[in-house]
Scaffold this active site. Sequence first.
Site, PDB file in Angstrom:
ATOM      1  N   LYS A 191      -9.878 -13.274   7.577  1.00 18.29           N
ATOM      2  CA  LYS A 191      -9.855 -11.951   8.226  1.00 18.29           C
ATOM      3  C   LYS A 191      -8.568 -11.885   9.055  1.00 18.29           C
ATOM      4  O   LYS A 191      -8.503 -12.398  10.169  1.00 18.29           O
ATOM      5  CB  LYS A 191     -11.082 -11.805   9.131  1.00 18.29           C
ATOM      6  CG  LYS A 191     -11.597 -10.403   9.305  1.00 18.29           C
ATOM      7  CD  LYS A 191     -10.699  -9.478  10.050  1.00 18.29           C
ATOM      8  CE  LYS A 191     -10.634  -9.683  11.530  1.00 18.29           C
ATOM      9  NZ  LYS A 191      -9.537  -8.868  12.150  1.00 18.29           N
ATOM     10  N   GLU A 267      -7.268 -21.861  18.671  1.00 12.19           N
ATOM     11  CA  GLU A 267      -5.908 -21.868  19.215  1.00 12.19           C
ATOM     12  C   GLU A 267      -5.771 -20.560  19.991  1.00 12.19           C
ATOM     13  O   GLU A 267      -5.729 -19.480  19.396  1.00 12.19           O
ATOM     14  CB  GLU A 267      -4.889 -21.984  18.083  1.00 12.19           C
ATOM     15  CG  GLU A 267      -5.051 -23.309  17.345  1.00 12.19           C
ATOM     16  CD  GLU A 267      -4.092 -23.528  16.190  1.00 12.19           C
ATOM     17  OE1 GLU A 267      -3.570 -22.541  15.639  1.00 12.19           O
ATOM     18  OE2 GLU A 267      -3.874 -24.688  15.830  1.00 12.19           O
ATOM     19  N   CYS A 301       2.576 -17.427  21.264  1.00  9.30           N
ATOM     20  CA  CYS A 301       1.678 -18.048  22.249  1.00  9.30           C
ATOM     21  C   CYS A 301       2.396 -19.111  23.057  1.00  9.30           C
ATOM     22  O   CYS A 301       1.949 -19.467  24.141  1.00  9.30           O
ATOM     23  CB  CYS A 301       0.487 -18.659  21.528  1.00  9.30           C
ATOM     24  SG  CYS A 301       0.992 -19.804  20.234  1.00  9.30           S
ATOM     25  N   GLU A 403      -1.714 -13.982  31.045  1.00  8.60           N
ATOM     26  CA  GLU A 403      -0.835 -13.891  29.879  1.00  8.60           C
ATOM     27  C   GLU A 403      -0.483 -12.421  29.625  1.00  8.60           C
ATOM     28  O   GLU A 403      -1.369 -11.576  29.496  1.00  8.60           O
ATOM     29  CB  GLU A 403      -1.542 -14.461  28.642  1.00  8.60           C
ATOM     30  CG  GLU A 403      -0.655 -14.441  27.410  1.00  8.60           C
ATOM     31  CD  GLU A 403      -1.382 -14.883  26.142  1.00  8.60           C
ATOM     32  OE1 GLU A 403      -2.500 -14.398  25.875  1.00  8.60           O
ATOM     33  OE2 GLU A 403      -0.818 -15.716  25.412  1.00  8.60           O
TER      34      GLU A 403
HETATM   35  P1  NAD Z   1      -7.163 -11.136  19.436  1.00 12.00           P
HETATM   36  O1  NAD Z   1      -8.047 -12.170  20.013  1.00 12.00           O
HETATM   37  O2  NAD Z   1      -7.225  -9.765  19.963  1.00 12.00           O
HETATM   38  O3  NAD Z   1      -7.419 -10.988  17.861  1.00 12.00           O
HETATM   39  C1  NAD Z   1      -7.286 -12.098  17.001  1.00 12.00           C
HETATM   40  C2  NAD Z   1      -8.184 -11.884  15.799  1.00 12.00           C
HETATM   41  O4  NAD Z   1      -9.542 -11.911  16.211  1.00 12.00           O
HETATM   42  C3  NAD Z   1      -7.965 -10.550  15.093  1.00 12.00           C
HETATM   43  O5  NAD Z   1      -8.055 -10.768  13.703  1.00 12.00           O
HETATM   44  C4  NAD Z   1      -9.139  -9.718  15.603  1.00 12.00           C
HETATM   45  O6  NAD Z   1      -9.527  -8.693  14.723  1.00 12.00           O
HETATM   46  C5  NAD Z   1     -10.218 -10.773  15.702  1.00 12.00           C
HETATM   47  N1  NAD Z   1     -11.301 -10.480  16.641  1.00 12.00           N
HETATM   48  C6  NAD Z   1     -11.240  -9.787  17.806  1.00 12.00           C
HETATM   49  N2  NAD Z   1     -12.451  -9.760  18.395  1.00 12.00           N
HETATM   50  C7  NAD Z   1     -13.294 -10.457  17.596  1.00 12.00           C
HETATM   51  C8  NAD Z   1     -14.677 -10.782  17.664  1.00 12.00           C
HETATM   52  N3  NAD Z   1     -15.440 -10.415  18.693  1.00 12.00           N
HETATM   53  N4  NAD Z   1     -15.216 -11.511  16.655  1.00 12.00           N
HETATM   54  C9  NAD Z   1     -14.463 -11.926  15.630  1.00 12.00           C
HETATM   55  N5  NAD Z   1     -13.151 -11.631  15.499  1.00 12.00           N
HETATM   56  C10 NAD Z   1     -12.564 -10.922  16.482  1.00 12.00           C
HETATM   57  O7  NAD Z   1      -5.688 -11.732  19.533  1.00 12.00           O
HETATM   58  P2  NAD Z   1      -4.329 -11.021  19.138  1.00 12.00           P
HETATM   59  O8  NAD Z   1      -4.045  -9.969  20.150  1.00 12.00           O
HETATM   60  O9  NAD Z   1      -4.365 -10.677  17.697  1.00 12.00           O
HETATM   61  O10 NAD Z   1      -3.290 -12.224  19.302  1.00 12.00           O
HETATM   62  C11 NAD Z   1      -2.612 -12.509  20.480  1.00 12.00           C
HETATM   63  C12 NAD Z   1      -3.280 -13.682  21.194  1.00 12.00           C
HETATM   64  O11 NAD Z   1      -3.298 -14.825  20.346  1.00 12.00           O
HETATM   65  C13 NAD Z   1      -2.533 -14.113  22.438  1.00 12.00           C
HETATM   66  O12 NAD Z   1      -3.457 -14.401  23.447  1.00 12.00           O
HETATM   67  C14 NAD Z   1      -1.825 -15.392  21.998  1.00 12.00           C
HETATM   68  O13 NAD Z   1      -1.498 -16.297  23.032  1.00 12.00           O
HETATM   69  C15 NAD Z   1      -2.833 -15.961  21.054  1.00 12.00           C
HETATM   70  N6  NAD Z   1      -2.216 -16.916  20.130  1.00 12.00           N
HETATM   71  C16 NAD Z   1      -2.473 -18.254  20.263  1.00 12.00           C
HETATM   72  C17 NAD Z   1      -1.867 -19.164  19.417  1.00 12.00           C
HETATM   73  C18 NAD Z   1      -2.097 -20.649  19.526  1.00 12.00           C
HETATM   74  O14 NAD Z   1      -1.729 -21.361  18.611  1.00 12.00           O
HETATM   75  N7  NAD Z   1      -2.706 -21.135  20.602  1.00 12.00           N
HETATM   76  C19 NAD Z   1      -0.997 -18.712  18.431  1.00 12.00           C
HETATM   77  C20 NAD Z   1      -0.764 -17.335  18.331  1.00 12.00           C
HETATM   78  C21 NAD Z   1      -1.384 -16.443  19.174  1.00 12.00           C
END
Ligand code: NAD
Length: 499
Positions: A191, A267, A301, A403
Amino acid sequence: MSYPFSFPSSSAVGAPPLLRHYIGGEFVVSDARFENRSPVTGEVLALVSEARAPEVDRAVTAARAALEGPWGRFDVPQRAALLNRIADCIERRFDDFVAAEVADTGRPVQQARTLDIARGVANFRTFAQLISTTPNEMFESRAVDGSDQFSYVVRKPLGVVGIISPWNLPMLLMTWKVAPALAMGNCVVVKPSEETPSSATLLAEVMHEAGVPAGVFNLVHGFGPNSAGEALTQHKDVSAITFTGESRTGSAIMKAVADDVKEISFELGGKNAAVVFADTDFDAAVEGVRRSSFTNAGQVCLCSERVYVERPIFERFVAALKEKTEAMKIGYPDEANVDMGPVISHGHRDKVLSYYHLAVDEGATVVTGGGTPTFGDVRDGGAYVEPTILTGLPDSARCVREEIFGPVCHIAPFDAEDEVIGRVNDSAYGLAACVWTTNLARAHRVSRQMHTGLVWVNTWFSRDLRTPFGGTRHSGLGREGGRHSLDFYSELSTICVKL
Ligand code: NAD
């Protein structure tokens, strides 16, 4: 550079193309749709089918069935060959992948070529090689009755793995999980983020072309809550969820999988620090911090949003970083020498801007940036924000603790090594840190005291894919990378044999 779905094979001529799910080896649509908009201009690039519980159920059922089929009998050399074939197919369609990633994110073409898609290829090749060369454990011992015995460990697939990925590095982060999951013999339901559906759709086409058996790789588009993401985490036949995204989404997913005790790998977010000592190679540190703060418009991130500079060089460092930042070219993805594109969406732009305003309310000095650029052309309809440097905030300020995930850093002075280590570690997050110094002993001493999953010394964003990757506290759970990925994506089973 044109969007690779310009031929509307599944929608009316003249209408935006319709991106489809890939379930059980077939491309399928669902009635619900959402728009995929360009962050450069705001125009609609495509409509995207939205999966809800019924589509997710079909994908999981197809994945379960595939585990029982020929895929379940693929040995390691066959799986390694398949991963290499997938990498070959991505390379053949490299320009399409670059176009997809650039269209969805607005990032510089050069970045998509050298980082995003190149790493997608590398992820498949790395895990093809790792499964071909990683031995399983074996121990010889003597039992209480004096007989000899040996114990060996076999790796079995977990089953169906749900992969939920974010928008910031769509192809890189999705394949970082797909490759090891397939390498270990699992079937996956992916997804991708609703903001970046295009490279995932191309990846489904590549899976088809590479001959991945039906049901082994499934793709469902949609949102998180009340949509595909939530349906995937709640599905009884999903054995594990591997997730990259925001810390609070990780927390919601953890609750959703608790009743079924699904395996999880997270992550999550970061509020990473860069520490610049006065003995640093000054120019290298300034350029390093510019990269670590503003690469991908700060939407990595691992970006440094907190910069601590030793007091004797503080003023000079702020001035030099300001000059370099103001020289950055913000523009179209395919402009020559462009450094930065827009952020991912108008919604995210508003979030980043709200932090810029909050910083001022909290008493910050805005050294540069703090608003939106104007171009006088179609980009004014896009989601651009200025790269921004702040100073003058206390460590307790929200802008120093939360963040922001945009092109922004706050720079603060420090006086002593122990003091700065304490300030860096005083965070809810623990993903990565950078240390800039030419003192070798200090580099090692300080790095070991950082409460983060990763520390870079005199560099940033360099990754050996065989090393563990992950964060502490709100930055994640578990480690992926190298054999740590093999461990997460397999069920280890010990067999003890009496001789
Ligand atoms: P997000 O958490 O909003 O969304 C990530 C994914 O989760 C999307 O596909 C979204 O549709 C899905 N999602 C959202 N709510 C959900 C739920 N309740 N159940 C299941 N799936 C759900 O994150 P984002 O805005 O897409 O990404 C940015 C974030 O990701 C930042 O916080 C960044 O630091 C983090 N990030 C971390 C790493 C790492 O390796 N630690 C790498 C990249 C990004």
